[in-house]
Design a protein around this motif. Structure first.
Motif, mmCIF file in Angstrom:
data_model
loop_
_atom_site.group_PDB
_atom_site.id
_atom_site.type_symbol
_atom_site.label_atom_id
_atom_site.label_comp_id
_atom_site.label_asym_id
_atom_site.label_seq_id
_atom_site.Cartn_x
_atom_site.Cartn_y
_atom_site.Cartn_z
ATOM 1 N N ILE A 98 -10.261 39.965 -4.226
ATOM 2 C CA ILE A 98 -10.243 38.940 -3.181
ATOM 3 C C ILE A 98 -8.970 38.099 -3.244
ATOM 4 C CG2 ILE A 98 -11.393 36.828 -2.379
ATOM 5 C CD1 ILE A 98 -14.066 38.213 -3.024
ATOM 6 N N PRO A 99 -8.529 37.637 -4.431
ATOM 7 C CA PRO A 99 -7.276 36.878 -4.468
ATOM 8 C C PRO A 99 -6.082 37.659 -3.915
ATOM 9 C CG PRO A 99 -8.482 36.583 -6.512
ATOM 10 C CD PRO A 99 -9.165 37.694 -5.755
ATOM 11 N N ASP A 100 -6.050 38.976 -4.155
ATOM 12 C CA ASP A 100 -4.950 39.801 -3.648
ATOM 13 C C ASP A 100 -4.929 39.792 -2.129
ATOM 14 O OD1 ASP A 100 -4.106 41.640 -6.281
ATOM 15 O OD2 ASP A 100 -6.211 41.028 -6.251
ATOM 16 N N GLY A 101 -6.100 40.046 -1.528
ATOM 17 C CA GLY A 101 -6.173 40.072 -0.077
ATOM 18 C C GLY A 101 -5.859 38.727 0.537
ATOM 19 N N GLU A 102 -6.414 37.664 -0.054
ATOM 20 C CA GLU A 102 -6.159 36.329 0.481
ATOM 21 C C GLU A 102 -4.688 35.950 0.354
ATOM 22 O OE1 GLU A 102 -8.863 33.620 -1.408
ATOM 23 O OE2 GLU A 102 -10.524 34.183 -0.086
ATOM 24 N N ALA A 103 -4.068 36.321 -0.773
ATOM 25 C CA ALA A 103 -2.658 35.980 -0.981
ATOM 26 C C ALA A 103 -1.753 36.757 -0.035
ATOM 27 C CB ALA A 103 -2.269 36.242 -2.433
ATOM 28 N N LEU A 104 -2.000 38.058 0.123
ATOM 29 C CA LEU A 104 -1.190 38.858 1.048
ATOM 30 C C LEU A 104 -1.282 38.294 2.465
ATOM 31 C CD1 LEU A 104 -2.096 42.404 -0.292
ATOM 32 C CD2 LEU A 104 0.194 41.391 -0.332
ATOM 33 N N ALA A 105 -2.501 37.960 2.887
ATOM 34 C CA ALA A 105 -2.685 37.410 4.229
ATOM 35 C C ALA A 105 -1.986 36.061 4.370
ATOM 36 C CB ALA A 105 -4.171 37.281 4.542
ATOM 37 N N ALA A 106 -2.090 35.215 3.336
ATOM 38 C CA ALA A 106 -1.492 33.879 3.396
ATOM 39 C C ALA A 106 0.031 33.941 3.462
ATOM 40 C CB ALA A 106 -1.933 33.061 2.186
ATOM 41 N N VAL A 107 0.625 34.838 2.671
ATOM 42 C CA VAL A 107 2.089 34.946 2.662
ATOM 43 C C VAL A 107 2.595 35.451 4.004
ATOM 44 C CG1 VAL A 107 4.029 36.229 1.674
ATOM 45 C CG2 VAL A 107 2.329 35.171 0.165
ATOM 46 N N GLU A 108 1.931 36.458 4.553
ATOM 47 C CA GLU A 108 2.384 36.960 5.859
ATOM 48 C C GLU A 108 2.169 35.910 6.953
ATOM 49 O OE1 GLU A 108 1.376 40.758 7.318
ATOM 50 O OE2 GLU A 108 2.002 41.830 5.515
ATOM 51 N N GLU A 109 1.071 35.180 6.856
ATOM 52 C CA GLU A 109 0.782 34.187 7.897
ATOM 53 C C GLU A 109 1.785 33.039 7.868
ATOM 54 O OE1 GLU A 109 -3.291 32.765 9.933
ATOM 55 O OE2 GLU A 109 -3.211 32.540 7.752
ATOM 56 N N SER A 110 2.167 32.611 6.669
ATOM 57 C CA SER A 110 3.116 31.500 6.564
ATOM 58 C C SER A 110 4.554 31.947 6.784
ATOM 59 C CB SER A 110 2.998 30.835 5.194
ATOM 60 O OG SER A 110 3.457 31.683 4.168
ATOM 61 N N GLY A 111 4.829 33.225 6.506
ATOM 62 C CA GLY A 111 6.183 33.748 6.587
ATOM 63 C C GLY A 111 6.848 33.711 5.225
#
Length: 260
Positions: free
Chosen positions: A180-193
């Motif tokens: 879960i941390p991996d998925g949340e982190a990947l999504a957060a980084v792409e969303e923020s840029g």
């Protein structure tokens, strides 16, 4: 084997190699590996210690001996890595592997003694429709209790033999909880840029790919290096998502300013 308890009360078990007080490499695995089944990282830590550094190789929260039941949220994983890095009481290099790169990027700004951030083959910008959309589908399956479907959705686009190998694990399909941390982190980084995610990182950022790698990895490494205030993109001896231990240890030593 060593262990520490985080401010949240989570127990993190790790291998501590090398000399206390020396520049310290903290390795952040991607989805899947435990210390016991990651000989490449162990060999890298041993090689870095032999060069005069220190290496901390932990079982990620919810894996191996860092036992935690149920879903692992990103904030708990970030707190665990921060606690481990601060416990070193020395300049720290964070090394993210695969999805661990995104977790490393989000942890980096928390560390006042960060000496470098190394990102090995970050799978960013490679999901059809983007990481936030991909992760929403995976999380939907987790929340519905369909963990096998969640693992399959997480592994979309990866070599099918990787999924078949995972199915042999005694932890399958519950192992998705520690992803879960991996998925949340990947999504957060792409969303923020990338630029926003790396803006707080003043230390050098080195985005690495192997000399044999998957399509898109070099472009992602170049984009991460360009987005960082002090970034560079390089190739290092390695193949198909794994680095060569001695080559990585020597690159970490150079980043730490250690004499070879």
């Amino acid at each position: 084997m060593s262990a520490l308890t985080t401010p949240r009360g989570d127990r993190i078990v790790y291998d501590d190699l090398g000399t206390p007080g020396a520049p310290t490499a903290v390795f952040i695995a991607g989805a899947g590996p435990t210390r016991a089944d990651d000989p490449i990282t162990l060999a890298t830590g041993e090689a870095f210690a032999a060069l005069g550094g220190r290496a901390l190789i932990a079982d990620r929260l919810g894996r191996g001996e860092s036992i935690s039941e149920g879903p692992i949220e990103l904030t708990a994983q970030l707190d665990a890595i921060e606690a481990l890095a601060r416990d070193a009481e020395a300049p720290v290099i964070l090394i993210g592997h695969s999805s661990g790169c995104a977790i490393a990027m989000l942890t980096a700004s928390r560390l006042p003694e960060l000496a470098g951030l190394v990102l090995w083959e970050a799978p960013l910008g490679l999901f059809e429709g983007g990481a936030p959309s991909w992760w929403a589908r995976v999380r939907e399956s987790i929340d519905a209790g369909d963990l096998e479907e969640a693992v399959a959705r997480y592994m979309i686009g990866m070599p099918p033999e990787w999924l078949e190998e995972l199915k042999k694990s005694p932890d399958y399909p519950g192992l998705i909880h520690s992803w879960i941390p991996d998925g949340e982190a990947l999504a957060a980084v792409e969303e923020s840029g990338y630029r926003n995610a790396l803006a707080p990182v003043a230390a050098p950022v080195v985005a690495l790919v192997g000399t044999e790698t998957f399509p898109g990895m070099i472009a992602t490494a170049d984009a991460l290096a360009e987005a960082a205030p002090d970034g560079r993109s390089e190739q290092l001896a390695g193949a198909w998502h794994s680095w060569e231990p001695q080559a990585m240890a020597e690159r970490l030593a150079r980043l730490a300013g250690m004499a070879l």
